[in-house]
Design a protein around this motif. Structure first.
Motif, PDB file in Angstrom:
ATOM      1  N   GLY A 210       0.764  -1.170  -0.221  1.00 13.05           N
ATOM      2  CA  GLY A 210      -0.038  -0.112   0.225  1.00 13.05           C
ATOM      3  C   GLY A 210       0.720   1.174  -0.005  1.00 13.05           C
ATOM      4  O   GLY A 210       0.590   2.030  -0.778  1.00 13.05           O
ATOM      5  N   ALA A 211       2.101   1.406   0.785  1.00 15.34           N
ATOM      6  CA  ALA A 211       2.954   2.421   1.042  1.00 15.34           C
ATOM      7  C   ALA A 211       3.457   2.552  -0.492  1.00 15.34           C
ATOM      8  O   ALA A 211       3.506   3.886  -1.038  1.00 15.34           O
TER       9      ALA A 211
ATOM     10  N   GLU B 212       2.567   7.314  -6.412  1.00 16.75           N
ATOM     11  CA  GLU B 212       1.526   8.309  -7.002  1.00 16.75           C
ATOM     12  C   GLU B 212       1.553   9.511  -6.696  1.00 16.75           C
ATOM     13  O   GLU B 212       1.465  10.494  -7.351  1.00 16.75           O
ATOM     14  N   GLN B 213       2.054   9.836  -5.107  1.00 11.29           N
ATOM     15  CA  GLN B 213       2.087  11.211  -4.854  1.00 11.29           C
ATOM     16  C   GLN B 213       3.555  11.796  -4.284  1.00 11.29           C
ATOM     17  O   GLN B 213       3.486  12.903  -4.193  1.00 11.29           O
ATOM     18  N   GLY B 214       4.429  10.801  -4.328  1.00 13.46           N
ATOM     19  CA  GLY B 214       5.800  11.278  -3.836  1.00 13.46           C
ATOM     20  C   GLY B 214       5.861  11.421  -2.396  1.00 13.46           C
ATOM     21  O   GLY B 214       4.974  11.172  -1.712  1.00 13.46           O
ATOM     22  N   PHE B 215       7.085  11.199  -1.925  1.00 18.18           N
ATOM     23  CA  PHE B 215       7.517  11.038  -0.550  1.00 18.18           C
ATOM     24  C   PHE B 215       6.646  12.129   0.190  1.00 18.18           C
ATOM     25  O   PHE B 215       6.053  11.954   1.319  1.00 18.18           O
TER      26      PHE B 215
ATOM     27  N   MET C 100       0.259   9.451   5.996  1.00 20.53           N
ATOM     28  CA  MET C 100      -0.012   8.145   7.025  1.00 20.53           C
ATOM     29  C   MET C 100      -1.542   7.736   6.588  1.00 20.53           C
ATOM     30  O   MET C 100      -1.736   6.515   6.680  1.00 20.53           O
ATOM     31  N   ASN C 101      -2.297   8.532   6.471  1.00 20.17           N
ATOM     32  CA  ASN C 101      -3.678   8.524   6.215  1.00 20.17           C
ATOM     33  C   ASN C 101      -3.853   7.875   4.839  1.00 20.17           C
ATOM     34  O   ASN C 101      -4.616   6.963   5.131  1.00 20.17           O
ATOM     35  N   ASP C 102      -3.216   8.118   3.981  1.00 19.85           N
ATOM     36  CA  ASP C 102      -3.265   7.824   2.595  1.00 19.85           C
ATOM     37  C   ASP C 102      -2.864   6.275   2.345  1.00 19.85           C
ATOM     38  O   ASP C 102      -3.377   5.514   1.861  1.00 19.85           O
ATOM     39  N   ILE C 103      -1.776   6.118   3.290  1.00 14.22           N
ATOM     40  CA  ILE C 103      -1.149   4.652   3.446  1.00 14.22           C
ATOM     41  C   ILE C 103      -2.112   3.708   3.802  1.00 14.22           C
ATOM     42  O   ILE C 103      -2.299   2.707   3.689  1.00 14.22           O
ATOM     43  N   THR C 104      -2.696   4.090   4.873  1.00 10.77           N
ATOM     44  CA  THR C 104      -3.596   3.260   5.645  1.00 10.77           C
ATOM     45  C   THR C 104      -4.796   2.732   4.845  1.00 10.77           C
ATOM     46  O   THR C 104      -5.037   1.589   4.615  1.00 10.77           O
TER      47      THR C 104
ATOM     48  N   ARG D  64      11.716   7.272 -10.064  1.00 11.43           N
ATOM     49  CA  ARG D  64      10.718   8.240  -9.262  1.00 11.43           C
ATOM     50  C   ARG D  64      11.183   8.048  -7.570  1.00 11.43           C
ATOM     51  O   ARG D  64      11.326   8.921  -7.031  1.00 11.43           O
ATOM     52  N   ALA D  65      11.608   6.801  -7.407  1.00  3.83           N
ATOM     53  CA  ALA D  65      11.998   6.565  -6.134  1.00  3.83           C
ATOM     54  C   ALA D  65      13.408   7.234  -5.511  1.00  3.83           C
ATOM     55  O   ALA D  65      13.356   7.873  -4.770  1.00  3.83           O
TER      56      ALA D  65
END
Length: 226
Positions: free
Chosen positions: A31-32, A38-41, A46-50, A118-119
Motif C-alpha cells: 500500500g505504501a 503516485e504522490q511522492g514522498f 500516513m492516512n493515505d497509506i492506511t 521516481r524513488a
C-alpha cells in the motif's frame, strides 16, 4: 496493582506479536509503495497509506515508526528483490559473456525504469530535510547487486577466467558501465522515456567488452567431451 500491570502489559505483547506477521507487513509495504509512487514522498500521508493498505493507522505503527521508516523499508525491499533477480542471472555454467549480459540487462533495465527513477528523485528531494533517509537509501546493505556480482567474479578469478585483485571494485565498475549514458540523463530528466531495449543492449555489450579487456584472461575453450 497486579491487575493494572497485566492490563498495561497485554497491549504491548499483542503489538509485538502483530509486528511479526510477514503477510501484514507486506500488505502495508504494498500500500505504501502505491501511495509513494503516485504522490511522492513529501505529499504522501500516513492516512493515505492506511487507506491504500487496508489497515488501521495503529496497525502501521506496530510495524513502522513513521513515514520515513516505512519509506526506507520499502526501498530496502525493492532493492532486495532486484538483488535476488540479478543473483539468479549469475547462477549456472554459462560463459562469462552471456552471464554478464544477463546480469547487465536486468540491472540496467531496473535502474532506468520509471519506478526506480521516481524513488531516487523522492529521496534526493527529501535530503535537505531528512539527510538520514538519503544516507539509508544509498548505504550498502550486506547483500546487494555489487556483493552478488563480486561473489561471481571471485569464482571467475578462482577458475582463471578473470584476473583481478579487487573484485569489489571490478563489480562496481561493471555495474557503472552498464548504465553509463543512461542513468544520469534519466535521473536529471533529459531522457524522459525509458530507454528502449536496444539501447540498453548496446550499453551492456559495450560494458562487457571494456570489462573483459581490462580483466579477462581469454581462457582457451575446452575440447568437446572434456
Amino acid at each position: 496493582m497486579h491487575t493494572t500491570v497485566e492490563k498495561l502489559a497485554a497491549p504491548h505483547a499483542g503489538r509485538r506479536a502483530a509486528g511479526e506477521d510477514p503477510a501484514k507487513r507486506e500488505q502495508i509495504l504494498d500500500g505504501a509503495k502505491r501511495v509513494f509512487m503516485e504522490q511522492g514522498f513529501e505529499a504522501a500521508s500516513m492516512n493515505d497509506i492506511t487507506r491504500a493498505a487496508g489497515v488501521s493507522k495503529g496497525t502501521i505503527y506496530v510495524y513502522f515508526e513513521n513515514k520515513e521508516d516505512l519509506f526506507g523499508y520499502m526501498i530496502e525491499r525493492e532493492r532486495s528483490r532486484i538483488t535476488e533477480t540479478v543473483r539468479h542471472a549469475l547462477d549456472g555454467n554459462k560463459e562469462i559473456t552471456e552471464t554478464l549480459a544477463d546480469f547487465g540487462m536486468l540491472f540496467a533495465t531496473h535502474m532506468t525504469s520509471d519506478q526506480t527513477i521516481r524513488a531516487m528523485r523522492m529521496v534526493i528531494a527529501a535530503n535537505h530535510r531528512l539527510p538520514m533517509l538519503c544516507s539509508r537509501f544509498f548505504s550498502a546493505t550486506p547483500i546487494n547487486p555489487v556483493s552478488v556480482l563480486q561473489e561471481y567474479l571471485d569464482r571467475q578469478v578462482a577458475a582463471g577466467i578473470v584476473a583481478c585483485e579487487d573484485t569489489v571494485q571490478a563489480a562496481k565498475q561493471f555495474i557503472e558501465l552498464t548504465t553509463v549514458g543512461l542513468f544520469k540523463p534519466r535521473i536529471f530528466g533529459s531522457m524522459e522515456e525509458v530507454p528502449p531495449r536496444g539501447a540498453i543492449e548496446r550499453n551492456v555489450t559495450s560494458a562487457i567488452r571494456v570489462f573483459l579487456a581490462a580483466y579477462g584472461t581469454k581462457p582457451s575453450r575446452p575440447a568437446a567431451g572434456e
